[in-house]
Design a protein around this motif. Sequence first.
Motif, short mmCIF file in Angstrom:
data_model
loop_
_atom_site.label_atom_id
_atom_site.label_comp_id
_atom_site.label_asym_id
_atom_site.label_seq_id
_atom_site.Cartn_x
_atom_site.Cartn_y
_atom_site.Cartn_z
N SER A 1 0.84 -1.19 0.00
CA SER A 1 0.00 0.00 0.00
C SER A 1 0.87 1.25 0.00
N ARG A 2 0.24 2.41 -0.17
CA ARG A 2 1.00 3.66 -0.16
C ARG A 2 1.66 3.90 1.19
N PHE A 3 0.92 3.62 2.26
CA PHE A 3 1.48 3.82 3.59
C PHE A 3 2.65 2.88 3.84
N THR A 4 2.53 1.62 3.41
CA THR A 4 3.62 0.66 3.58
C THR A 4 4.83 1.08 2.77
N THR A 5 4.60 1.55 1.54
CA THR A 5 5.71 2.02 0.71
C THR A 5 6.40 3.21 1.37
N LEU A 6 5.60 4.12 1.93
CA LEU A 6 6.19 5.28 2.61
C LEU A 6 7.00 4.85 3.82
#
Length: 288
Positions: free
Chosen positions: A188-193
């Motif tokens: 997800s975007r949060f995990t990537t961040l």
Amino acid sequence: MTAAVLSPLIPFRSRRPLPGFGLSLGLGMAWLGVVVLLPLLALAVRAAGLGGDGWLRAIHDPRVQAALKLSFGAALAAALLALVAGAIVAWVLVRYRFPGRRVLDALVDLPFALPTAVAGIALTAIYSSNGWVGRFTEAAGLKIAYTPIGIVIALVFIGLPFAVRTVQPVLEALGHEQEEAAASLGASRFTTLRRVILPELLPALLTGFSLAFARALGEYGSVIFIAGNKPYATEIAPLLITIRLEEYDYNGAIAIAALLLAASFVCLLAINAIPSLFAHERREKPHG
């Protein structure tokens, strides 16, 4: 043998614009000593001459302690806010293309070029009770000018460029490949961040925070106008140094200045240690 035959046998000496290493190092250290090291050494010697009792006596003054708590607290809060805002601004400048991007990029460096007194007057005019913003915030019950909130805003103004300029080149070098790889694996975007981007940015973020904190700790011009300079309430430590000098209390001024110098020196040591620390961790990670 002709000169053409002998020339390959003659070692090549590169012509450098500056003289040899010894002379260049000597000139550089001489200028560094006169401009930077000599004044700092004089302050350190005078502070050591106070002795432990004299230094503690000056620092334990209630007015000094109130000013130090305000300066360190406001510098910490401003550095954190500047770090978050600076990282977002750097992300926008690097990852997006939009009209006015170059203008925004140039405006980031405005606090470097703008005289701090001008910045303080402008911020006071904006956030005072009859200013563009202050009239609305005070109507809502929030007073900004002549309070610690105004001090933090002024310190964020002068600290923001440090956060942007330390994070921006790292983002430019990072590229999109790692993010695209994480997205292709279903992250997800949060995990990537959290797992991809922040670990790469962490050294730059810590460096930007340390620079913003050290800069805010010694800031004077942009703060005194919006602070109100009320003893025990909105009086910062750099201003109190000036007041002590005007009162001919040189020992008190030296004690405060030495404490701020020590704090700034610790920040600089941390800034220089951060790259080595993370480089060491990255070298050990494959062996883990």
